[in-house]
Design a protein around this motif. Structure first.
Motif, PDB file in Angstrom:
ATOM      1  N   LYS A 138      31.580 -40.092 -66.620  1.00 37.36           N
ATOM      2  CA  LYS A 138      32.997 -40.490 -66.649  1.00 37.36           C
ATOM      3  C   LYS A 138      33.862 -39.351 -67.178  1.00 37.36           C
ATOM      4  CE  LYS A 138      32.133 -45.430 -67.389  1.00 37.36           C
ATOM      5  NZ  LYS A 138      32.223 -46.545 -68.365  1.00 37.36           N
ATOM      6  N   LEU A 139      33.366 -38.665 -68.209  1.00 37.46           N
ATOM      7  CA  LEU A 139      34.111 -37.533 -68.753  1.00 37.46           C
ATOM      8  C   LEU A 139      34.268 -36.427 -67.714  1.00 37.46           C
ATOM      9  CD1 LEU A 139      32.497 -37.347 -72.314  1.00 37.46           C
ATOM     10  CD2 LEU A 139      34.845 -38.020 -71.779  1.00 37.46           C
ATOM     11  N   MET A 140      33.254 -36.252 -66.895  1.00 36.11           N
ATOM     12  CA  MET A 140      33.326 -35.220 -65.851  1.00 36.11           C
ATOM     13  C   MET A 140      34.392 -35.545 -64.806  1.00 36.11           C
ATOM     14  SD  MET A 140      29.213 -34.660 -65.460  1.00 36.11           S
ATOM     15  CE  MET A 140      29.326 -33.785 -63.899  1.00 36.11           C
ATOM     16  N   GLU A 141      34.715 -36.842 -64.680  1.00 31.01           N
ATOM     17  CA  GLU A 141      35.702 -37.261 -63.687  1.00 31.01           C
ATOM     18  C   GLU A 141      37.114 -37.333 -64.255  1.00 31.01           C
ATOM     19  OE1 GLU A 141      34.940 -37.619 -60.510  1.00 31.01           O
ATOM     20  OE2 GLU A 141      32.873 -37.079 -61.007  1.00 31.01           O
ATOM     21  N   HIS A 169      32.797 -27.494 -70.713  1.00 29.24           N
ATOM     22  CA  HIS A 169      32.016 -26.280 -70.544  1.00 29.24           C
ATOM     23  C   HIS A 169      30.744 -26.583 -69.749  1.00 29.24           C
ATOM     24  CE1 HIS A 169      34.658 -24.338 -73.416  1.00 29.24           C
ATOM     25  NE2 HIS A 169      34.400 -25.293 -74.320  1.00 29.24           N
ATOM     26  N   GLY A 170      30.405 -25.667 -68.885  1.00 29.46           N
ATOM     27  CA  GLY A 170      29.187 -25.837 -68.099  1.00 29.46           C
ATOM     28  C   GLY A 170      29.284 -26.926 -67.047  1.00 29.46           C
ATOM     29  N   THR A 171      30.513 -27.119 -66.543  1.00 28.87           N
ATOM     30  CA  THR A 171      30.706 -28.183 -65.543  1.00 28.87           C
ATOM     31  C   THR A 171      29.814 -27.977 -64.325  1.00 28.87           C
ATOM     32  OG1 THR A 171      33.003 -28.428 -66.254  1.00 28.87           O
ATOM     33  CG2 THR A 171      32.408 -29.368 -64.119  1.00 28.87           C
ATOM     34  N   GLU A 172      29.708 -26.727 -63.888  1.00 27.21           N
ATOM     35  CA  GLU A 172      28.884 -26.450 -62.705  1.00 27.21           C
ATOM     36  C   GLU A 172      27.434 -26.835 -62.949  1.00 27.21           C
ATOM     37  OE1 GLU A 172      30.765 -24.334 -64.280  1.00 27.21           O
ATOM     38  OE2 GLU A 172      32.460 -23.978 -62.910  1.00 27.21           O
ATOM     39  N   LEU A 173      26.938 -26.539 -64.138  1.00 28.27           N
ATOM     40  CA  LEU A 173      25.558 -26.902 -64.461  1.00 28.27           C
ATOM     41  C   LEU A 173      25.392 -28.420 -64.505  1.00 28.27           C
ATOM     42  CD1 LEU A 173      22.693 -26.126 -65.319  1.00 28.27           C
ATOM     43  CD2 LEU A 173      23.505 -26.011 -67.689  1.00 28.27           C
ATOM     44  N   LEU A 174      26.371 -29.102 -65.066  1.00 23.61           N
ATOM     45  CA  LEU A 174      26.294 -30.569 -65.132  1.00 23.61           C
ATOM     46  C   LEU A 174      26.257 -31.181 -63.730  1.00 23.61           C
ATOM     47  CD1 LEU A 174      28.780 -31.273 -68.060  1.00 23.61           C
ATOM     48  CD2 LEU A 174      26.324 -31.744 -68.052  1.00 23.61           C
ATOM     49  N   TYR A 175      27.095 -30.675 -62.845  1.00 26.33           N
ATOM     50  CA  TYR A 175      27.081 -31.191 -61.469  1.00 26.33           C
ATOM     51  C   TYR A 175      25.775 -30.838 -60.755  1.00 26.33           C
ATOM     52  CZ  TYR A 175      31.895 -32.870 -61.349  1.00 26.33           C
ATOM     53  OH  TYR A 175      33.048 -33.576 -61.567  1.00 26.33           O
ATOM     54  N   LEU A 199      22.821 -30.580 -62.285  1.00 25.20           N
ATOM     55  CA  LEU A 199      21.755 -31.427 -62.836  1.00 25.20           C
ATOM     56  C   LEU A 199      21.929 -32.890 -62.454  1.00 25.20           C
ATOM     57  CD1 LEU A 199      21.531 -29.891 -66.432  1.00 25.20           C
ATOM     58  CD2 LEU A 199      19.991 -29.486 -64.514  1.00 25.20           C
ATOM     59  N   PHE A 200      23.193 -33.353 -62.393  1.00 27.21           N
ATOM     60  CA  PHE A 200      23.474 -34.769 -62.133  1.00 27.21           C
ATOM     61  C   PHE A 200      24.482 -34.855 -60.993  1.00 27.21           C
ATOM     62  CE2 PHE A 200      23.100 -33.995 -66.772  1.00 27.21           C
ATOM     63  CZ  PHE A 200      21.798 -34.450 -66.928  1.00 27.21           C
ATOM     64  N   PRO A 201      24.028 -34.625 -59.766  1.00 24.79           N
ATOM     65  CA  PRO A 201      24.961 -34.425 -58.646  1.00 24.79           C
ATOM     66  C   PRO A 201      25.530 -35.696 -58.037  1.00 24.79           C
ATOM     67  CG  PRO A 201      22.696 -34.209 -57.899  1.00 24.79           C
ATOM     68  CD  PRO A 201      22.636 -34.424 -59.381  1.00 24.79           C
ATOM     69  N   ASN A 202      24.926 -36.854 -58.309  1.00 25.71           N
ATOM     70  CA  ASN A 202      25.295 -38.041 -57.540  1.00 25.71           C
ATOM     71  C   ASN A 202      26.315 -38.925 -58.239  1.00 25.71           C
ATOM     72  OD1 ASN A 202      23.579 -37.289 -55.493  1.00 25.71           O
ATOM     73  ND2 ASN A 202      21.834 -38.323 -56.428  1.00 25.71           N
ATOM     74  N   SER A 203      27.223 -38.319 -58.953  1.00 27.66           N
ATOM     75  CA  SER A 203      28.323 -39.037 -59.597  1.00 27.66           C
ATOM     76  C   SER A 203      27.811 -40.161 -60.472  1.00 27.66           C
ATOM     77  CB  SER A 203      29.283 -39.563 -58.512  1.00 27.66           C
ATOM     78  OG  SER A 203      30.449 -40.074 -59.097  1.00 27.66           O
ATOM     79  N   LEU A 204      28.581 -41.243 -60.574  1.00 28.37           N
ATOM     80  CA  LEU A 204      28.293 -42.263 -61.583  1.00 28.37           C
ATOM     81  C   LEU A 204      27.006 -43.026 -61.328  1.00 28.37           C
ATOM     82  CD1 LEU A 204      31.871 -43.697 -62.157  1.00 28.37           C
ATOM     83  CD2 LEU A 204      30.617 -42.086 -63.565  1.00 28.37           C
ATOM     84  N   GLU A 205      26.591 -43.165 -60.059  1.00 30.20           N
ATOM     85  CA  GLU A 205      25.368 -43.905 -59.793  1.00 30.20           C
ATOM     86  C   GLU A 205      24.170 -43.277 -60.476  1.00 30.20           C
ATOM     87  OE1 GLU A 205      27.459 -42.943 -57.502  1.00 30.20           O
ATOM     88  OE2 GLU A 205      28.302 -44.783 -56.674  1.00 30.20           O
ATOM     89  N   GLU A 206      24.193 -41.954 -60.624  1.00 30.81           N
ATOM     90  CA  GLU A 206      23.054 -41.273 -61.218  1.00 30.81           C
ATOM     91  C   GLU A 206      22.885 -41.622 -62.689  1.00 30.81           C
ATOM     92  OE1 GLU A 206      19.793 -38.851 -60.307  1.00 30.81           O
ATOM     93  OE2 GLU A 206      21.385 -39.652 -59.041  1.00 30.81           O
TER      94      GLU A 206
END
Length: 1172
Positions: A906-909, A926-932, A934-941
């Motif tokens: 949610k914070l990423m959005e 920070h590290g938004t690209e890495l977070l996406y 590692l966890f690419p499928n949005s909230l369902e993941e």
């Protein structure tokens, strides 16, 4: 069952036996084993596991056993042949090597599984049953000290007796196996063998009874049955004989012969058999046994059938087909004189019909129906008349169905079963139909409260069976007058009964009537809404199926009446609440027509002294008020309707709200206030139709039950939406803030739901109270702190339209600081990690505030957006929030990780993470690209964050984000120290693998290195030297890295060598003064592992002395054990034989200190080696 939703695991429905291949494979493995070789321990375990897999396959198809029929011969025959070969070998030479007890047992158990799965009558057909097989099976069973005589071989004995049973069915002369001078020996041997097991408690008794009954029914049985009957009578007459098992076996034989023996044989022993039944009734020691009473009912009913002709009744039999056509078969027989014994037997069966045990009643019911089928018409009608009279035995003195005594359950159940069996055989004449339907309809509602549960579900089930049977056999014309009544009652029971099997039974009866008579209104349509699956889940039946059925006017009013008369008066609170919700949904179909009736009937419930009725009435009125709000849009009309409901609150006495065990009534009263109060009632004050409403809410707020408190808080919230009640609110805050912890919890709940836009002047006091309650100096309990943390973001959400003018940025920052502090609440008590409740509340609250602020302030002009956000949500606090949530995402508790994972995404959005305004980058995670990545499928993941095996291999890379590294590492360390394997193992394996992939030092392509990881752990220790809750997990992490051979290369770098020295200093500091054994243990592991480093071994070997000579014997023993294991697995570059000898031979935990110290010094000297 007190849950709102029934969890029903439906069995799979198969078309074929798809596990045949597996079954054959495992069976072939079993048959390939040598029965004459004892298995090793490993083989025994493997064979036991194979048996479990075979049993699991049979269990999977237990409800569809017929699917195995095409393959039975190829499956059963090989097993029997292997057993037969074993028997032949055992008979050929008894001196040979004996067979394996375990393997023979498992072979016999495999055959038993087939018998259990498909029934003995089906399986024994595949047993070899030629004449020559008799001597093989009989001699094997009679072997002295043979396998069949050994304890535990019950399955083998059962199979052998069944085998002899099927062989004895063949019509051959047993005398051909006898010697000339021993005629009758074979028959005697068979009888002796069967009688030997007749008194056993297991299945051998059943098989022995079958074998003996078959022997007695053979033509060459001689006087065997006569002698057995005589001995049986003497056995039952003997007052000293209390062998219930033998008595049951004896009765099983008599029942089998009475059923299948020749008429002449039974007639000859008729008097003795009846005497035995009479003796049993008088023998209290035997007759108290349920199975004895069951077999006695079977016996006398089968004797009675032998007294009557095959079919003697002039009877018309109506055969209903699924096409609705009816064909009548009429057979005329002459009347005949009924033997006198029949009257006596029927009287005994009618007594058994009222027995306390179901199996006895059902046996009697089937016996009565079978006898009535052979009686003349007038006599059969008298039987039915007598059975119907059983319903009246307890009904005369009872005012209503619910006033019946508990003993009526057995009588009504037996009567229903008997009526159903009679109806199934077309023995219910039209003149009895009305009475039978009337009593059966009453029985559909038979539910008597008994303590904390109820009785009567079996009566309701049997009543549905009666109506099902009538649909199959009665003339369509005879059912026409009763069709609509039956349709309504069956639909109501199918929708609203508490038990799933009753709902299904009623649905089946409804289906039978629809399919065979086509008399039920809208039958096909209603059946589609109340089929087997639709009524399987209680909540679905109440809230989805019932409103759909109510679309049809023929059912609507009856369903409402059923809810008002039964569902909302039910003893189960879940039934009352679901009934009220269903009432609301049905009333929405015809609000003007149904709600006045429902309100009028509900009002009568308040005259009852039973709290169940009061609660049911209140929840019904609550739901009706909600229905008004959902359906009426015109404000004046809505207010008038709500006031018609609200006035009934005045009918609730105050003592019903304050008395113990009346929590449900108090909560329902508060909900009624919340759902039905209007501005007019508030303004009327003491002249309100229910002037006590303020008292009701106040009682609820100060109640000790959390559910009541929440209901009262909701009521106060609704009141605050209508009018300014600052005076009352101020008084409540003043009184409750000084109350008990329970009262303070209630106050926190109240503050979270009040409309602060109306009470803005009270807001500073409210926020100050909440912040004060959660500060460290406060002694508030964990529940109060959780409620306070939950209330804070709700307050900000409430005033969000005027946030900047209502709440200052300083207050918002105080709230954020408090929520961030709550993320470190690790309070524990006897319930476990109760601090997790606070941490979850803080995660939810902090992210909701961040979302709220972004949603509000992002609407500001771009020039004002950044400054406002800077004031209310400084970047430092935002990133502290992200780091804190990431730490919780590494936590040891699955539910905390789950919540944290969803929050991270949610914070990423958030809009600030994508805002392009100048200065917005300060809030960018920070590290938004890495977070996406590692966890690419949005909230369902986020749903997978509770799965440690999925999460931790990915999450380790979060250590690459420098700004959040410290908090993420702290979370990982906490999980490493977890005692839960499902978390500890994945995180440990993931951390070691991640560390192994790190370079030793920083490089341009790697943002993180092994040396930095070690330094971060050291830094974490230094900041928490007095906290064992932190120190021990960090030490465990070091041990994990040492044992994983991750840090072997550290001494090659100067900074690495220094870090090792620092670790040693930290682990051995004040080691003699530390009292925590676990901390000492982990320190010892670190020191011991460091001795494997050749570079520092000689210099630091003396440190081992502190542990081997420690003042705690347990520490000394653990050190010696751990060091010995390490010597076995690591290369020290020295001869360790002498070390191992000292470690093993010394009693480290018991010998005196001088000896231990001497041995410890000797170990140290050996490690150091001879001086250079």
């Amino acid at each position: 069952m007190s849950v709102a939703v029934e969890s029903i695991q439906e069995s799979k429905v198969y078309a074929t036996f798809v596990r045949l291949g597996d079954l054959k494979k495992w069976q072939d493995e079993r048959l390939s084993l040598d029965l004459y070789t004892e298995p090793t321990d490993a083989e025994s375990v493997a064979e036991a596991y194979t048996s479990q897999k075979i049993t699991a396959v049979f269990s999977e198809y237990l409800e569809q056993p017929y699917l195995l029929d095409p393959y039975l011969e190829e499956l059963v025959t090989p097993v029997v042949e292997v057993l037969k070969s074993h028997m032949k070998r055992a008979l050929e030479d008894e001196s040979k090597k004996p067979a394996s007890f375990v393997r023979v047992l498992r072979l016999a158990e495999l055959l038993y599984q087939y018998v259990k799965f498909r029934g003995y009558k089906t399986i024994i057909r595949f047993f070899p049953h030629e004449i020559g097989d008799l001597s093989i099976v009989l001699q094997y069973a009679q072997l002295p000290h043979g396998m069949a005589d050994r304890g535990g071989q019950w399955a083998l004995r059962y199979i052998l007796l069944l085998w002899l049973y099927i062989i004895c069915i063949i019509p051959f002369d047993l005398a051909q196996f006898d010697e000339v001078d021993e005629i009758g020996k074979t028959a005697s041997s068979l009888q002796a063998l069967a009688k030997k097991y007749l008194g056993m408690a297991g299945l051998e008794r059943t098989a022995a009874a079958l074998l003996l009954s078959r022997l007695f029914m053979r033509k060459d049985g001689g006087s065997g049955f006569h002698d057995f009957v005589q001995s049986s009578r003497h056995f039952f007459e003997d007052e000293q004989s209390n062998d219930v098992m033998r008595g049951m076996g004896t009765l099983q034989i008599l029942c089998e012969v009475a059923k299948s023996g020749s008429a002449e044989e039974v007639q000859t022993e008729l008097e003795e058999l009846l005497n035995i039944a009479k003796i049993l009734s008088e023998d209290k020691a035997l007759f108290i046994n349920t199975f004895v009473r069951k077999y006695r009912s079977k016996l006398i009913s089968r004797i009675c059938l032998r007294l009557l002709p095959g079919r003697t009744t002039a009877r018309h039999r109506d055969v209903r087909t699924l096409t609705g056509e009816s064909s009548t078969e009429s057979v005329d027989y002459d009347e005949f004189d009924v033997p006198n014994e029949v009257d006596e037997i029927l009287e005994r069966l009618l007594e058994s019909l009222q027995d306390r045990d179901t199996i006895v009643r059902w046996s009697a019911a089937k016996g009565i129906a079978r006898i009535a089928e052979r009686l003349p018409k007038d006599f059969a009608d008298q039987v039915l008349e007598t059975i119907l009279a059983l319903f009246e035995i307890h009904s005369v003195a009872a005012g209503t169905l619910y006033d019946l005594p508990a003993v009526a359950e057995g009588t009504w159940h037996g009567a229903c079963l008997a009526c159903a069996e009679l109806a199934r055989r077309s023995l219910v004449e039209p003149q009895f139909l009305s009475r039978l339907i009337e009593w059966s309809s009453k029985a559909l509602y038979f539910d008597l409260r008994k303590g904390a549960h109820s009785i009567g579900s079996n009566v309701r089930d049997a009543a549905a069976y009666v109506l099902w049977a009538l649909a199959r056999t009665q003339n369509k014309g005879a059912l026409v007058p009763h069709a609509e009544n039956l349709a309504q009652r069956l639909a109501a029971v199918a929708l609203f009964d508490r038990e799933v099997h009753i709902r299904r039974a009623a649905s089946a009866a409804f289906q039978e009537h629809v399919g065979r008579t086509s008399l039920f209104p809208h039958g096909i349509d209603v059946l589609g809404k109340t089929d087997f699956y639709a009524v399987s889940i209680r909540k679905h039946a109440f809230l989805i199926a019932a409103p759909e059925v109510a679309l049809h006017e023929e059912y609507r009013r009856f369903l409402v009446d059923h809810i008002l008369n039964i569902a909302i008066r039910h003893w189960d609170v879940t039934m009352r609440e679901l009934g009220a919700q269903s009432l609301r949904l049905i009333c929405l179909r015809d609000l003007d027509g149904l709600t006045p009736i429902a309100i009028e009937k509900t009002a009568h419930l308040f005259d009852s002294v039973d709290s169940t009725d009061t609660h049911g009435g209140l929840v019904a009125l609550c739901e009706i008020a909600i229905a008004f709000k959902e359906a009426i849009e015109e404000p004046f009309l809505l207010e008038q309707r709500l006031r018609t409901v609200f006035k009934y609150l005045n009918r609730i006495p105050e003592k019903s709200l304050t008395a113990s065990r009346y929590e449900l009534v108090a909560a329902a009263a508060c909900r009624l206030v919340a759902n039905s109060i209007t501005l007019a009632e508030i303004e009327l004050g003491s002249k309100s139709s229910s002037p006590n409403w303020k008292k009701v809410v106040e009682i609820g707020l100060k109640h000790r039950n959390a559910t009541v408190q929440q209901a009262a808080a909701d009521a106060m919230a609704q009141i605050s939406n209508f009018a300014n009640s600052s005076q009352d609110l101020s008084r409540l805050i003043s009184e409750m803030s000084k109350g008990t912890p329970l009262i303070q919890q209630s106050l926190a709940r109240l503050m979270g739901v009040v409309n602060w836009n109306v009470h803005a002047s009270m807001l500073p006091n409210a926020t100050a109270y909440l912040l004060d309650r959660v500060r460290n100096a406060s002694k508030a309990d964990i529940e109060t702190r959780r409620s306070c943390f939950q209330a804070m973001p709700k307050i900000l959400e409430c005033v969000s339209p005027r946030l900047e003018s209502t709440v200052s940025s300083a207050v918002v920052n105080d709230i954020l600081d408090t929520l961030l502090g709550g993320l470190d609440d690790y309070t524990t008590d006897e319930r476990g990690d109760v601090g997790s409740w606070v941490r979850v509340a803080c995660i939810q609250g902090a992210v909701s505030i961040a979302q709220l602020l972004c949603r509000i302030l992002v609407l500001e002009p771009q020039s004002a957006f950044i400054p406002q956000l800077m004031a209310y949500l400084p970047p430092t606090k935002f990133h502290a929030l992200v780091a804190g949530v990431l730490k919780q995402g590494m936590e040891r508790l699955d539910n905390v990780r789950q919540e944290a994972g969803a929050t991270v995404l949610k914070l990423m959005e958030l809009p600030v993470n994508h805002e392009t305004a100048n200065g917005a980058e300060e809030w960018r995670i920070h590290g938004t690209e890495l977070l996406y990545e590692l966890f690419p499928n949005s909230l369902e993941e986020g749903n997978h964050w509770n799965d440690a095996n999925w999460l931790f291999p990915r999450a380790m890379r979060l250590l690459e984000i420098r700004e959040y590294r410290d908090r993420v590492l702290a979370g990982i360390v906490m999980s490493v120290g977890s005692k839960t394997d499902s978390t500890q193992r994945p995180v440990a394996a993931s951390l070691v693998k991640f560390a192994q992939g790190l370079p030793l030092a920083h490089t341009s392509s790697n943002p993180y290195c092994l040396l930095q990881l070690i330094l971060d752990l050291i830094h974490y220790i230094k900041g928490n030297m007095s906290a064992n809750a932190v120190i021990i997990p960090v030490f465990q992490t070091f041990v994990l890295l040492f044992e994983g051979d991750v840090v072997r290369q550290l001494p090659s770098e100067a900074a690495g060598a220094q870090s090792i020295q620092t670790i040693l200093d930290l682990t051995t500091r004040n080691i003699d003064k530390i009292k925590n054994v676990q901390r000492i243990h982990e320190s010892m592991k670190i020191v011991t592992n460091l001795l494997t480093f050749e570079e520092i071994r000689n210099e630091k070997a003396a440190l081992l002395f502190s542990f081997l000579a420690h003042r705690f014997p347990r520490v000394r023993a653990m050190t010696a054990e751990y060091f010995y294991v390490l010597l076995q697995s690591s290369d020290f570059g020295i001869d360790t034989e002498s070390l191992e000898e000292i470690l093993l031979d010394t009693e480290w935990s018991t010998e005196d200190d001088a000896v231990v110290q001497a041995k410890a010094k000797e170990v140290v000297e050996i490690i150091k080696g001879p001086p250079a």
